[in-house]
Write a protein that holds these residues in place. Structure first.
Motif, PDB file in Angstrom:
ATOM      1  N   TYR A  23       0.831  -1.213   0.000  1.00  0.00           N
ATOM      2  CA  TYR A  23       0.000   0.000   0.000  1.00  0.00           C
ATOM      3  C   TYR A  23       0.865   1.263   0.000  1.00  0.00           C
ATOM      4  CZ  TYR A  23      -4.537  -2.271   0.692  1.00  0.00           C
ATOM      5  OH  TYR A  23      -5.686  -2.999   0.519  1.00  0.00           O
ATOM      6  N   THR A  24       1.970   1.214   0.723  1.00  0.00           N
ATOM      7  CA  THR A  24       2.867   2.376   0.764  1.00  0.00           C
ATOM      8  C   THR A  24       3.443   2.664  -0.618  1.00  0.00           C
ATOM      9  OG1 THR A  24       3.459   1.879   3.064  1.00  0.00           O
ATOM     10  CG2 THR A  24       4.934   3.328   1.832  1.00  0.00           C
ATOM     11  N   MET A  25       3.818   1.614  -1.338  1.00  0.00           N
ATOM     12  CA  MET A  25       4.346   1.805  -2.686  1.00  0.00           C
ATOM     13  C   MET A  25       3.282   2.381  -3.619  1.00  0.00           C
ATOM     14  SD  MET A  25       6.545  -1.737  -2.991  1.00  0.00           S
ATOM     15  CE  MET A  25       6.911  -1.501  -4.730  1.00  0.00           C
ATOM     16  N   ILE A  26       2.043   1.899  -3.482  1.00  0.00           N
ATOM     17  CA  ILE A  26       0.952   2.440  -4.315  1.00  0.00           C
ATOM     18  C   ILE A  26       0.712   3.905  -3.980  1.00  0.00           C
ATOM     19  CG2 ILE A  26      -1.497   2.248  -4.864  1.00  0.00           C
ATOM     20  CD1 ILE A  26      -1.286  -0.746  -4.242  1.00  0.00           C
ATOM     21  N   GLN A  27       0.795   4.234  -2.695  1.00  0.00           N
ATOM     22  CA  GLN A  27       0.592   5.623  -2.279  1.00  0.00           C
ATOM     23  C   GLN A  27       1.675   6.539  -2.845  1.00  0.00           C
ATOM     24  OE1 GLN A  27       2.506   7.207   0.580  1.00  0.00           O
ATOM     25  NE2 GLN A  27       1.377   9.122   0.380  1.00  0.00           N
ATOM     26  N   GLN A  28       2.912   6.047  -2.879  1.00  0.00           N
ATOM     27  CA  GLN A  28       3.996   6.829  -3.464  1.00  0.00           C
ATOM     28  C   GLN A  28       3.774   7.054  -4.959  1.00  0.00           C
ATOM     29  OE1 GLN A  28       6.473   8.364  -1.857  1.00  0.00           O
ATOM     30  NE2 GLN A  28       5.586   7.638   0.061  1.00  0.00           N
ATOM     31  N   MET A  29       3.239   6.038  -5.630  1.00  0.00           N
ATOM     32  CA  MET A  29       2.913   6.216  -7.049  1.00  0.00           C
ATOM     33  C   MET A  29       1.824   7.266  -7.234  1.00  0.00           C
ATOM     34  SD  MET A  29       3.057   2.538  -8.980  1.00  0.00           S
ATOM     35  CE  MET A  29       1.978   1.677  -7.856  1.00  0.00           C
ATOM     36  N   ALA A  30       0.825   7.255  -6.348  1.00  0.00           N
ATOM     37  CA  ALA A  30      -0.247   8.250  -6.435  1.00  0.00           C
ATOM     38  C   ALA A  30       0.297   9.654  -6.244  1.00  0.00           C
ATOM     39  CB  ALA A  30      -1.327   7.951  -5.388  1.00  0.00           C
ATOM     40  N   LEU A  31       1.244   9.811  -5.315  1.00  0.00           N
ATOM     41  CA  LEU A  31       1.874  11.116  -5.131  1.00  0.00           C
ATOM     42  C   LEU A  31       2.689  11.502  -6.354  1.00  0.00           C
ATOM     43  CD1 LEU A  31       3.132  11.044  -1.421  1.00  0.00           C
ATOM     44  CD2 LEU A  31       1.296  12.437  -2.377  1.00  0.00           C
ATOM     45  N   GLY A  32       3.305  10.500  -6.983  1.00  0.00           N
ATOM     46  CA  GLY A  32       4.116  10.775  -8.168  1.00  0.00           C
ATOM     47  C   GLY A  32       3.309  11.333  -9.321  1.00  0.00           C
ATOM     48  N   VAL A  33       2.056  10.909  -9.438  1.00  0.00           N
ATOM     49  CA  VAL A  33       1.180  11.422 -10.499  1.00  0.00           C
ATOM     50  C   VAL A  33       0.308  12.573  -9.986  1.00  0.00           C
ATOM     51  CG1 VAL A  33       1.128   9.250 -11.747  1.00  0.00           C
ATOM     52  CG2 VAL A  33      -0.593   9.666  -9.991  1.00  0.00           C
ATOM     53  N   LYS A  34       0.642  13.066  -8.769  1.00  0.00           N
ATOM     54  CA  LYS A  34      -0.025  14.221  -8.154  1.00  0.00           C
ATOM     55  C   LYS A  34      -1.521  13.993  -7.966  1.00  0.00           C
ATOM     56  CE  LYS A  34       3.393  17.477  -9.956  1.00  0.00           C
ATOM     57  NZ  LYS A  34       3.630  18.708 -10.748  1.00  0.00           N
ATOM     58  N   ASN A  35      -1.860  12.777  -7.518  1.00  0.00           N
ATOM     59  CA  ASN A  35      -3.256  12.451  -7.213  1.00  0.00           C
ATOM     60  C   ASN A  35      -3.401  12.418  -5.695  1.00  0.00           C
ATOM     61  OD1 ASN A  35      -5.847  11.392  -6.944  1.00  0.00           O
ATOM     62  ND2 ASN A  35      -5.642  10.075  -8.727  1.00  0.00           N
ATOM     63  N   THR A  36      -3.611  13.591  -5.090  1.00  0.00           N
ATOM     64  CA  THR A  36      -3.674  13.695  -3.630  1.00  0.00           C
ATOM     65  C   THR A  36      -4.861  12.937  -3.060  1.00  0.00           C
ATOM     66  OG1 THR A  36      -2.643  15.882  -3.783  1.00  0.00           O
ATOM     67  CG2 THR A  36      -3.721  15.322  -1.710  1.00  0.00           C
ATOM     68  N   LYS A  37      -5.997  12.992  -3.740  1.00  0.00           N
ATOM     69  CA  LYS A  37      -7.197  12.310  -3.248  1.00  0.00           C
ATOM     70  C   LYS A  37      -6.975  10.803  -3.158  1.00  0.00           C
ATOM     71  CE  LYS A  37     -12.163  11.874  -4.159  1.00  0.00           C
ATOM     72  NZ  LYS A  37     -13.274  12.260  -5.084  1.00  0.00           N
ATOM     73  N   LEU A  38      -6.386  10.221  -4.197  1.00  0.00           N
ATOM     74  CA  LEU A  38      -6.108   8.778  -4.187  1.00  0.00           C
ATOM     75  C   LEU A  38      -5.100   8.436  -3.103  1.00  0.00           C
ATOM     76  CD1 LEU A  38      -6.342   5.946  -5.387  1.00  0.00           C
ATOM     77  CD2 LEU A  38      -4.606   6.598  -7.073  1.00  0.00           C
ATOM     78  N   SER A  39      -4.099   9.281  -2.935  1.00  0.00           N
ATOM     79  CA  SER A  39      -3.087   9.042  -1.915  1.00  0.00           C
ATOM     80  C   SER A  39      -3.695   9.035  -0.521  1.00  0.00           C
ATOM     81  CB  SER A  39      -2.000  10.121  -2.015  1.00  0.00           C
ATOM     82  OG  SER A  39      -0.924   9.834  -1.154  1.00  0.00           O
ATOM     83  N   ILE A  40      -4.634   9.932  -0.266  1.00  0.00           N
ATOM     84  CA  ILE A  40      -5.311   9.970   1.033  1.00  0.00           C
ATOM     85  C   ILE A  40      -6.115   8.690   1.256  1.00  0.00           C
ATOM     86  CG2 ILE A  40      -7.156  11.117   2.335  1.00  0.00           C
ATOM     87  CD1 ILE A  40      -6.179  13.764   1.122  1.00  0.00           C
ATOM     88  N   GLN A  41      -6.812   8.229   0.231  1.00  0.00           N
ATOM     89  CA  GLN A  41      -7.603   7.006   0.352  1.00  0.00           C
ATOM     90  C   GLN A  41      -6.705   5.804   0.671  1.00  0.00           C
ATOM     91  OE1 GLN A  41      -9.674   6.822  -3.394  1.00  0.00           O
ATOM     92  NE2 GLN A  41     -11.294   8.222  -2.750  1.00  0.00           N
ATOM     93  N   ILE A  42      -5.535   5.737   0.038  1.00  0.00           N
ATOM     94  CA  ILE A  42      -4.618   4.626   0.289  1.00  0.00           C
ATOM     95  C   ILE A  42      -4.080   4.683   1.714  1.00  0.00           C
ATOM     96  CG2 ILE A  42      -2.416   3.587  -0.394  1.00  0.00           C
ATOM     97  CD1 ILE A  42      -3.010   4.658  -3.236  1.00  0.00           C
ATOM     98  N   LEU A  43      -3.724   5.891   2.176  1.00  0.00           N
ATOM     99  CA  LEU A  43      -3.229   6.025   3.547  1.00  0.00           C
ATOM    100  C   LEU A  43      -4.312   5.669   4.568  1.00  0.00           C
ATOM    101  CD1 LEU A  43      -1.047   9.266   3.390  1.00  0.00           C
ATOM    102  CD2 LEU A  43      -0.279   6.907   3.663  1.00  0.00           C
ATOM    103  N   LYS A  44      -5.547   5.975   4.260  1.00  0.00           N
ATOM    104  CA  LYS A  44      -6.637   5.564   5.147  1.00  0.00           C
ATOM    105  C   LYS A  44      -6.716   4.042   5.226  1.00  0.00           C
ATOM    106  CE  LYS A  44      -9.747   9.560   4.749  1.00  0.00           C
ATOM    107  NZ  LYS A  44     -11.077  10.017   4.267  1.00  0.00           N
ATOM    108  N   LYS A  45      -6.507   3.388   4.088  1.00  0.00           N
ATOM    109  CA  LYS A  45      -6.508   1.921   4.074  1.00  0.00           C
ATOM    110  C   LYS A  45      -5.358   1.382   4.914  1.00  0.00           C
ATOM    111  CE  LYS A  45      -7.983  -2.083   2.721  1.00  0.00           C
ATOM    112  NZ  LYS A  45      -9.299  -2.598   3.154  1.00  0.00           N
ATOM    113  N   ILE A  46      -4.205   2.037   4.857  1.00  0.00           N
ATOM    114  CA  ILE A  46      -3.074   1.621   5.685  1.00  0.00           C
ATOM    115  C   ILE A  46      -3.419   1.765   7.165  1.00  0.00           C
ATOM    116  CG2 ILE A  46      -0.692   2.166   6.317  1.00  0.00           C
ATOM    117  CD1 ILE A  46      -0.186   2.930   3.430  1.00  0.00           C
ATOM    118  N   SER A  47      -4.098   2.847   7.527  1.00  0.00           N
ATOM    119  CA  SER A  47      -4.516   3.024   8.924  1.00  0.00           C
ATOM    120  C   SER A  47      -5.445   1.895   9.361  1.00  0.00           C
ATOM    121  CB  SER A  47      -5.216   4.380   9.097  1.00  0.00           C
ATOM    122  OG  SER A  47      -4.292   5.442   8.984  1.00  0.00           O
ATOM    123  N   GLU A  48      -6.351   1.494   8.475  1.00  0.00           N
ATOM    124  CA  GLU A  48      -7.250   0.379   8.792  1.00  0.00           C
ATOM    125  C   GLU A  48      -6.459  -0.913   9.010  1.00  0.00           C
ATOM    126  OE1 GLU A  48     -10.094   0.052   5.681  1.00  0.00           O
ATOM    127  OE2 GLU A  48     -10.961   2.046   6.000  1.00  0.00           O
TER     128      GLU A  48
END
Length: 290
Positions: free
Chosen positions: A138-163
């Motif tokens: 999930y962390t790697m996917i979140q880094q990819m989302a940041l790389g394409v400047k998709n903040t909304k997707l990155s937040i959703q992935i980090l929420k999944k990590i918290s879960e």
């Protein structure tokens, strides 16, 4: 597949190639390739030691900036591990994770996401509790989302990590608080200050409970909270000022409109006169002016 044969020549070529590859790249690559060829002759292509050599080759080529070649070597290693150790083995998962990282560097985020999806499916099928590799994926996917400047997707992935952290540890720990603080930073970067304040306040409370009031993380969260509250207050004041300015502007416009309307009202004495009477009135005004 599991037989162990050892070639001193292959090891010697490998050590020489790895030593000189930074100064003499072409010669070093040749020695590494010769070492790998000898291992394939000795142990066969489908062997764990050959897969390990391909994986090491991918790492070396990645450091040299040769990303397509590194991806190709890692794919070979993954294919061998799948046959030797199994598709759900540690070696295969490790090789797939490395391949996902290489695909990112090779500007292939879709391939990387597809590989990480397979890793997640395998880990979720194998383990009754959440595996640390799940959080890593999930962390790697979140880094990819940041790389394409998709903040909304990155937040959703980090929420999944918290879960996942909550499900794994059963309570709000320091790891959970740290991840929540990352979510708060992303909310702030998206100018969603209210959600940012909520999440970072939660992180501060956990850091205070687990680390104490004087810890660096607690103090940092306090600074963020103070800054966000100041920004929210500033935005609210600016909003009120804008509303007052708009109201004053509307009132001024209404006053001018009313005044103009009053000036444009017709003379009530002329409203009931006939055309002949109006003509006489106008001619009378004209003659009097003369």
């Amino acid at each position: 597949k599991s037989a162990e044969y050892h070639s001193i020549v292959a090891d010697d070529f490998w050590n020489q190639g790895a030593t000189i590859i930074n100064e003499k790249r072409a010669e070093g690559m040749t020695l590494l390739a010769q070492s790998l060829a000898i291992k394939e002759d000795v142990n066969g292509i489908v062997h764990s030691s050959v897969a390990e050599s391909y994986l090491a080759m991918s790492t070396i080529y990645h450091k040299l900036g040769l990303f397509p070649e590194a991806v190709a070597f890692c794919r070979k290693a993954t294919g061998i591990y799948e046959r030797v150790s199994g598709v759900d083995s540690f070696e295969t998962i490790r090789s797939l994770t490395n391949l996902a990282l290489l695909e990112i560097n090779n500007d292939s985020p879709y391939n990387s996401a597809a590989i990480l999806e397979r890793v997640l499916e395998t880990l979720n099928a194998l383990t009754l509790v959440n595996h640390p590799g799940v959080i890593n994926a999930y962390t790697m996917i979140q880094q990819m989302a940041l790389g394409v400047k998709n903040t909304k997707l990155s937040i959703q992935i980090l929420k999944k990590i918290s879960e996942v952290i909550l499900a794994t540890e059963g309570e709000q720990t320091i790891a959970y608080a740290y991840n929540q603080s990352r979510i708060g930073n992303l909310y702030a970067s998206a100018n969603d200050l209210h959600n940012s304040l909520k999440v970072i306040t939660e992180a501060r409370d956990i850091f205070t409970r687990e680390l104490g009031l004087n810890d660096k993380m607690t103090a940092q969260c306090k600074q963020w909270i103070n800054g966000i509250e100041a920004m929210i207050q500033s935005q609210q004041q600016q909003k009120k000022l804008t509303q007052h300015q708009n109201a004053a502007s509307n009132n001024a416009a209404a006053t001018v409109s009313k005044k103009n309307k009053k000036q444009e009202e017709p003379n009530p004495e002329l409203a009931t006169k006939s055309i002949d009477e109006l003509m006489s009135f106008i001619e009378g005004d004209s003659s009097s002016k003369k």
